[in-house]
Motif scaffolding. Structure first.
Motif, PDB file in Angstrom:
ATOM      1  N   CYS A  88       0.136  -1.180  -0.064  1.00  6.16           N
ATOM      2  CA  CYS A  88      -0.128  -0.144   0.097  1.00  6.16           C
ATOM      3  C   CYS A  88       1.046   1.088  -0.036  1.00  6.16           C
ATOM      4  CB  CYS A  88      -0.843  -0.256   1.404  1.00  6.16           C
ATOM      5  SG  CYS A  88      -1.930  -1.184   1.289  1.00  6.16           S
ATOM      6  N   THR A  89       1.913   1.010   0.643  1.00  7.82           N
ATOM      7  CA  THR A  89       2.362   2.458   1.045  1.00  7.82           C
ATOM      8  C   THR A  89       2.894   2.515  -0.485  1.00  7.82           C
ATOM      9  OG1 THR A  89       3.338   2.400   3.456  1.00  7.82           O
ATOM     10  CG2 THR A  89       5.062   3.541   1.648  1.00  7.82           C
ATOM     11  N   ALA A  90       3.771   1.099  -1.125  1.00  8.73           N
ATOM     12  CA  ALA A  90       4.211   1.560  -2.233  1.00  8.73           C
ATOM     13  C   ALA A  90       3.699   2.091  -3.887  1.00  8.73           C
ATOM     14  CB  ALA A  90       5.160   0.427  -2.987  1.00  8.73           C
ATOM     15  N   ILE A  91       2.623   1.173  -3.654  1.00  5.33           N
ATOM     16  CA  ILE A  91       1.709   2.044  -4.782  1.00  5.33           C
ATOM     17  C   ILE A  91       0.757   3.711  -4.456  1.00  5.33           C
ATOM     18  CG2 ILE A  91      -0.678   1.410  -5.268  1.00  5.33           C
ATOM     19  CD1 ILE A  91      -0.108  -1.692  -4.515  1.00  5.33           C
ATOM     20  N   ALA A  92       1.096   3.656  -3.139  1.00  2.91           N
ATOM     21  CA  ALA A  92       0.338   5.462  -3.134  1.00  2.91           C
ATOM     22  C   ALA A  92       1.594   5.903  -3.534  1.00  2.91           C
ATOM     23  CB  ALA A  92       0.054   5.539  -0.891  1.00  2.91           C
ATOM     24  N   LEU A  93       2.739   6.317  -2.962  1.00  5.22           N
ATOM     25  CA  LEU A  93       3.867   7.208  -2.649  1.00  5.22           C
ATOM     26  C   LEU A  93       3.718   7.006  -4.389  1.00  5.22           C
ATOM     27  CD1 LEU A  93       5.817   6.249   0.543  1.00  5.22           C
ATOM     28  CD2 LEU A  93       4.685   8.173  -0.462  1.00  5.22           C
ATOM     29  N   ARG A  94       3.783   5.897  -5.442  1.00  5.12           N
ATOM     30  CA  ARG A  94       4.258   6.039  -6.692  1.00  5.12           C
ATOM     31  C   ARG A  94       3.334   7.134  -7.598  1.00  5.12           C
ATOM     32  NH1 ARG A  94       6.990   0.236  -8.051  1.00  5.12           N
ATOM     33  NH2 ARG A  94       7.040   1.472 -10.395  1.00  5.12           N
ATOM     34  N   CYS A  95       2.169   6.944  -7.369  1.00  2.00           N
ATOM     35  CA  CYS A  95       1.124   6.629  -7.694  1.00  2.00           C
ATOM     36  C   CYS A  95       1.246   8.495  -7.529  1.00  2.00           C
ATOM     37  CB  CYS A  95      -0.366   6.860  -7.218  1.00  2.00           C
ATOM     38  SG  CYS A  95      -1.264   5.161  -7.790  1.00  2.00           S
ATOM     39  N   TRP A  96       1.157   9.481  -6.564  1.00  2.00           N
ATOM     40  CA  TRP A  96       1.652  10.466  -6.075  1.00  2.00           C
ATOM     41  C   TRP A  96       2.946  11.094  -6.608  1.00  2.00           C
ATOM     42  CZ3 TRP A  96      -2.591   9.997  -3.446  1.00  2.00           C
ATOM     43  CH2 TRP A  96      -3.390  11.648  -2.888  1.00  2.00           C
TER      44      TRP A  96
END
Length: 249
Positions: A88-96
């Motif tokens: 979740c952390t990786a997906i959220a930060l990479r989307c941002w």
């Protein structure tokens, strides 16, 4: 899902804080590769221009309507399985890290779906999302559907909301004001009313609107309590907050 409309001056020129480190995540690699592959061809430049203007140019847009965007998201996530907090952390930060707002919306929807995979360790990531490219279109969903469930799962995190409500960043404070928006009977009324009073003199539209919205939502559960609170605090609350709080009473 926001109750807010954009204020007259557009988004404030917030400084972008340092981002948390993006952890390694094979799931994030898969999701981001699919996401950019699927979303980019669906872009509509004319619609994107209108969406960016409506959102006060907080970010560029691809121009994908919400129903189509969410249908494409289901294609992206088909067969990917349940994430853990690292994913979740990786997906959220990479989307941002991607400029177009639809990628941020994807991350918000993903976190809403999988917030139960996250713990108190996710709070610094949430803070980054709230303070980076902030506007009501992401903040309100993150408050009600990510911050709120995190606090429910780990009540000690309410202490973090006690700090956030006093933050100089209006979006952090707005997140604290709205994190109980879906709590209904589980609402901590001392915190709700206390937060409203602590920020009652804030000059910004988005804080004053959030105070009224939080009170109006709780009024669906306990209208008498909200009416009594507003009457007792009317001299301190802004007319906007009072009007929004009593709209349905």
């Amino acid at each position: 899902m926001s109750d807010a409309s954009a204020g007259p001056d557009g988004p404030p020129p917030d400084a972008v804080p340092d981002a948390p480190a993006v952890p390694d995540s094979p799931l994030a690699d898969t999701v981001l590769a699919r996401l950019t592959e699927v979303y980019a061809p669906a872009a509509d430049p004319e619609r994107a221009e209108g969406a960016a203007a409506y959102m006060k140019h907080i970010a560029p847009f691809l121009g994908i309507p919400t129903p189509e965007r969410r249908a494409l998201a289901r294609t992206v996530l088909a067969g990917t399985g349940r994430p853990d907090e690292r994913d979740c952390t990786a997906i959220a930060l990479r989307c941002w890290q991607l400029p177009e707002r639809e990628y941020h919306y994807f991350a918000v929807d993903y976190l809403r779906r999988y917030v139960s995979s996250c713990s108190s360790g996710f709070l610094p990531v949430l803070h980054h999302l709230v303070t980076t490219v902030p506007w009501w279109d992401t903040i309100d969903a993150l408050a009600a559907h990510v911050a709120g469930p995190l606090v429910t799962a780990e009540p000690v995190l309410a202490r973090a909301m006690d700090r956030w409500i006093d933050d100089d960043d209006l979006w952090v404070a707005r997140t604290a004001l709205l994190h109980q928006l879906r709590y209904k009977e589980a609402t901590d009324t001392d915190r709700l009313f206390g937060y409203c009073l602590r920020r009652a003199d804030h000059p910004d539209f988005f804080i004053r609107k959030a105070i009224g919205w939080a009170l109006r939502e709780y009024a669906k559960t306990d209208p008498a309590a909200v009416r009594d609170f507003v009457e007792g605090a009317r001299a301190r609350l802004s007319p906007l907050s009072v009007r929004e709080a009593l709209k349905n009473l």
